[in-house]
Design a protein around this motif. Sequence first.
Motif, PDB file in Angstrom:
ATOM      1  N   LYS A 108     -10.807  -1.769  11.279  1.00 59.57           N
ATOM      2  CA  LYS A 108     -10.876  -3.039  10.560  1.00 59.57           C
ATOM      3  C   LYS A 108     -12.160  -3.797  10.856  1.00 59.57           C
ATOM      4  O   LYS A 108     -12.770  -4.364   9.954  1.00 59.57           O
ATOM      5  CB  LYS A 108      -9.661  -3.910  10.906  1.00 59.57           C
ATOM      6  CG  LYS A 108      -8.349  -3.325  10.422  1.00 59.57           C
ATOM      7  CD  LYS A 108      -8.484  -2.786   9.015  1.00 59.57           C
ATOM      8  CE  LYS A 108      -7.250  -2.084   8.521  1.00 59.57           C
ATOM      9  NZ  LYS A 108      -7.538  -1.278   7.317  1.00 59.57           N
ATOM     10  N   THR A 123      -6.918  -2.595   0.717  1.00 57.05           N
ATOM     11  CA  THR A 123      -5.975  -3.641   0.305  1.00 57.05           C
ATOM     12  C   THR A 123      -5.529  -4.489   1.494  1.00 57.05           C
ATOM     13  O   THR A 123      -5.628  -5.717   1.469  1.00 57.05           O
ATOM     14  CB  THR A 123      -4.743  -3.000  -0.379  1.00 57.05           C
ATOM     15  OG1 THR A 123      -5.164  -2.428  -1.616  1.00 57.05           O
ATOM     16  CG2 THR A 123      -3.659  -4.035  -0.643  1.00 57.05           C
ATOM     17  N   GLU A 124      -5.079  -3.839   2.564  1.00 56.59           N
ATOM     18  CA  GLU A 124      -4.528  -4.607   3.695  1.00 56.59           C
ATOM     19  C   GLU A 124      -5.616  -5.389   4.418  1.00 56.59           C
ATOM     20  O   GLU A 124      -5.373  -6.490   4.920  1.00 56.59           O
ATOM     21  CB  GLU A 124      -3.763  -3.687   4.655  1.00 56.59           C
ATOM     22  CG  GLU A 124      -4.608  -2.780   5.532  1.00 56.59           C
ATOM     23  CD  GLU A 124      -5.032  -1.481   4.845  1.00 56.59           C
ATOM     24  OE1 GLU A 124      -4.827  -1.338   3.622  1.00 56.59           O
ATOM     25  OE2 GLU A 124      -5.587  -0.602   5.553  1.00 56.59           O
ATOM     26  N   THR A 125      -6.842  -4.862   4.435  1.00 58.23           N
ATOM     27  CA  THR A 125      -7.946  -5.594   5.075  1.00 58.23           C
ATOM     28  C   THR A 125      -8.339  -6.791   4.226  1.00 58.23           C
ATOM     29  O   THR A 125      -8.621  -7.873   4.749  1.00 58.23           O
ATOM     30  CB  THR A 125      -9.164  -4.668   5.268  1.00 58.23           C
ATOM     31  OG1 THR A 125      -8.715  -3.377   5.660  1.00 58.23           O
ATOM     32  CG2 THR A 125     -10.103  -5.233   6.303  1.00 58.23           C
ATOM     33  N   SER A 146      -1.182 -10.853   9.401  1.00 58.82           N
ATOM     34  CA  SER A 146      -1.290 -12.127   8.673  1.00 58.82           C
ATOM     35  C   SER A 146      -0.318 -13.150   9.269  1.00 58.82           C
ATOM     36  O   SER A 146      -0.601 -14.349   9.294  1.00 58.82           O
ATOM     37  CB  SER A 146      -1.032 -11.930   7.175  1.00 58.82           C
ATOM     38  OG  SER A 146       0.253 -11.391   6.959  1.00 58.82           O
ATOM     39  N   THR A 157       0.830  -1.206   0.000  1.00 64.37           N
ATOM     40  CA  THR A 157       0.000   0.000   0.000  1.00 64.37           C
ATOM     41  C   THR A 157       0.868   1.261   0.000  1.00 64.37           C
ATOM     42  O   THR A 157       2.031   1.220   0.377  1.00 64.37           O
ATOM     43  CB  THR A 157      -0.878   0.024   1.268  1.00 64.37           C
ATOM     44  OG1 THR A 157      -0.022  -0.195   2.397  1.00 64.37           O
ATOM     45  CG2 THR A 157      -1.921  -1.070   1.227  1.00 64.37           C
ATOM     46  N   TRP A 201       1.369  -3.437   8.791  1.00 65.46           N
ATOM     47  CA  TRP A 201       0.283  -3.934   9.619  1.00 65.46           C
ATOM     48  C   TRP A 201      -0.278  -5.231   9.034  1.00 65.46           C
ATOM     49  O   TRP A 201      -0.499  -6.208   9.749  1.00 65.46           O
ATOM     50  CB  TRP A 201      -0.798  -2.861   9.735  1.00 65.46           C
ATOM     51  CG  TRP A 201      -2.007  -3.437  10.327  1.00 65.46           C
ATOM     52  CD1 TRP A 201      -2.236  -3.635  11.647  1.00 65.46           C
ATOM     53  CD2 TRP A 201      -3.101  -3.991   9.630  1.00 65.46           C
ATOM     54  NE1 TRP A 201      -3.433  -4.282  11.801  1.00 65.46           N
ATOM     55  CE2 TRP A 201      -3.968  -4.506  10.585  1.00 65.46           C
ATOM     56  CE3 TRP A 201      -3.422  -4.111   8.271  1.00 65.46           C
ATOM     57  CZ2 TRP A 201      -5.160  -5.131  10.242  1.00 65.46           C
ATOM     58  CZ3 TRP A 201      -4.595  -4.733   7.927  1.00 65.46           C
ATOM     59  CH2 TRP A 201      -5.457  -5.229   8.906  1.00 65.46           C
ATOM     60  N   PHE A 202      -0.467  -5.287   7.731  1.00 70.79           N
ATOM     61  CA  PHE A 202      -0.934  -6.525   7.086  1.00 70.79           C
ATOM     62  C   PHE A 202       0.043  -7.662   7.368  1.00 70.79           C
ATOM     63  O   PHE A 202      -0.355  -8.787   7.682  1.00 70.79           O
ATOM     64  CB  PHE A 202      -1.080  -6.337   5.567  1.00 70.79           C
ATOM     65  CG  PHE A 202      -1.028  -7.636   4.810  1.00 70.79           C
ATOM     66  CD1 PHE A 202      -2.124  -8.490   4.803  1.00 70.79           C
ATOM     67  CD2 PHE A 202       0.134  -8.026   4.154  1.00 70.79           C
ATOM     68  CE1 PHE A 202      -2.063  -9.716   4.141  1.00 70.79           C
ATOM     69  CE2 PHE A 202       0.199  -9.236   3.492  1.00 70.79           C
ATOM     70  CZ  PHE A 202      -0.903 -10.090   3.489  1.00 70.79           C
ATOM     71  N   ARG A 214       0.376   0.630   6.722  1.00 72.37           N
ATOM     72  CA  ARG A 214      -0.745  -0.277   6.465  1.00 72.37           C
ATOM     73  C   ARG A 214      -0.241  -1.624   5.955  1.00 72.37           C
ATOM     74  O   ARG A 214      -0.776  -2.668   6.288  1.00 72.37           O
ATOM     75  CB  ARG A 214      -1.727   0.344   5.470  1.00 72.37           C
ATOM     76  CG  ARG A 214      -2.479   1.525   6.049  1.00 72.37           C
ATOM     77  CD  ARG A 214      -3.551   2.056   5.123  1.00 72.37           C
ATOM     78  NE  ARG A 214      -4.333   3.075   5.791  1.00 72.37           N
ATOM     79  CZ  ARG A 214      -5.377   2.806   6.581  1.00 72.37           C
ATOM     80  NH1 ARG A 214      -5.763   1.559   6.784  1.00 72.37           N
ATOM     81  NH2 ARG A 214      -6.039   3.793   7.153  1.00 72.37           N
ATOM     82  N   PHE A 215       0.828  -1.593   5.162  1.00 75.25           N
ATOM     83  CA  PHE A 215       1.374  -2.845   4.638  1.00 75.25           C
ATOM     84  C   PHE A 215       2.083  -3.618   5.744  1.00 75.25           C
ATOM     85  O   PHE A 215       1.919  -4.831   5.869  1.00 75.25           O
ATOM     86  CB  PHE A 215       2.326  -2.565   3.466  1.00 75.25           C
ATOM     87  CG  PHE A 215       2.687  -3.804   2.703  1.00 75.25           C
ATOM     88  CD1 PHE A 215       1.715  -4.548   2.048  1.00 75.25           C
ATOM     89  CD2 PHE A 215       4.003  -4.250   2.644  1.00 75.25           C
ATOM     90  CE1 PHE A 215       2.038  -5.709   1.351  1.00 75.25           C
ATOM     91  CE2 PHE A 215       4.339  -5.410   1.943  1.00 75.25           C
ATOM     92  CZ  PHE A 215       3.349  -6.126   1.295  1.00 75.25           C
TER      93      PHE A 215
END
Lengths: 240, 240
Positions: free
Chosen positions: B94, A221-223, A95, A82, A90-91, A87-88
């Motif tokens: 989220k 995207t990240e969600t 994950s 992202t 965080w993903f 945010r990335f």
Amino acid sequence: MHVFYDPDILNNSGILNEEESRHCVKVLRHKEGDLIKVITGQGECYTCTIIEASVKRCRLKIESRESAKKSSTVCHIAIAPTKSIDRFEWFIEKSTELGIDKITPILCHQSERKQIRLSRLEKVIISATKQSLRFWKPSITELTNLKDFLLANHPEKLKFIAYCDEKVERQPLSAQLLDRDKTQSVLILIGPEGDFTEEEVTIAIDQGFIPISLGRNRLRTETAGISACMTVRLMESLHK
Amino acid sequence: MHVFYDPDILNNSGILNEEESRHCVKVLRHKEGDLIKVITGQGECYTCTIIEASVKRCRLKIESRESAKKSSTVCHIAIAPTKSIDRFEWFIEKSTELGIDKITPILCHQSERKQIRLSRLEKVIISATKQSLRFWKPSITELTNLKDFLLANHPEKLKFIAYCDEKVERQPLSAQLLDRDKTQSVLILIGPEGDFTEEEVTIAIDQGFIPISLGRNRLRTETAGISACMTVRLMESLHK
């Protein structure tokens, strides 16, 4: 008990690598006789006693060993980083906590972020692996051009592409996985903020990627990445 | 098309509230004739033409109306705000994207954060509701003492408590929901970083909360909240 990461703890006859030694002795102030856990990221977790609290070469005595099988379903997500790196990251953290196995950052036509710092992302993965007490560390690759990625061969039996275009009716990922053999590995493509182009979607479908949706709401995207990862793990657990 | 939030757009005969008017006209530079969407957070979304681009009282003509039924399963999560408010705001953003209905911030014995700014959290919910094009806005309450919350009556038929204690064998939430009537609403308790105390767990169980796990990995508070929300929505979709 504090958890440390060292894939080579056995080969180095119980000497914790320099970075983790410093963290253990200098930051967390551990002393001789303290108990700690060391995960290898390859399926083992050792409970160890510190026998020499050295800042650079902390020496450990392995007291006990736990191991865990790798999940039968490999969850591989190829996702566009992202614009906001937070945010990335965080993903990647989430994950990892939720059980992803492999992350491929992809560069798409409409990607707003065109570079990543892999070493930084590796650190996020290691810290989340320790935090969540995962015995297997997820892997991450360098930023890969989407078209090269699409044309490459992938071991995953099930390949999906998630995108936002409302024109086409698509099944949710959960429905796609419902009656599958739980041992089948899954690869899911998640696009950038601007989504995949029609051309990118067409190539993906030509390469055998099945179009899916990730529910009614429009997800960032990240969600979308987290939702896909959770769905794979949850559907896998239902098959057991 | 840009999305705005105004629960009173109809009562105010198509005049957008001051905050959204400013955002629409001053920030996004919309002009007469532009099309925008306005969601009420109560199940409707209106597509409107701007007929007077006023910075304080933007006047709209409603062109069309979409509506969505509320989800049959109400997903209510009572969760202890994290020490880092960013992580809690992230959970709120989220879970809103992923379809939560109600959030109750709870104050537990081992909570590290003892206050929240509700107005700030409301803003996060509204922005995520717009971003994800959700027609129903989740609700959030003030910080509530856990014991008061446990002893109160709750409309939800299914009540669960997630905690980390490995001593007790517990079913995963997904297994608990597998054979349930999909219209049953669900309330899930998620504890603070230090987890619930044994006394808190005992009171919860006395009050009919069923102990559950959220998978093999040790999840952070905010990740546990997301995982619980995703699980409720996914299991609901499988019943359809």
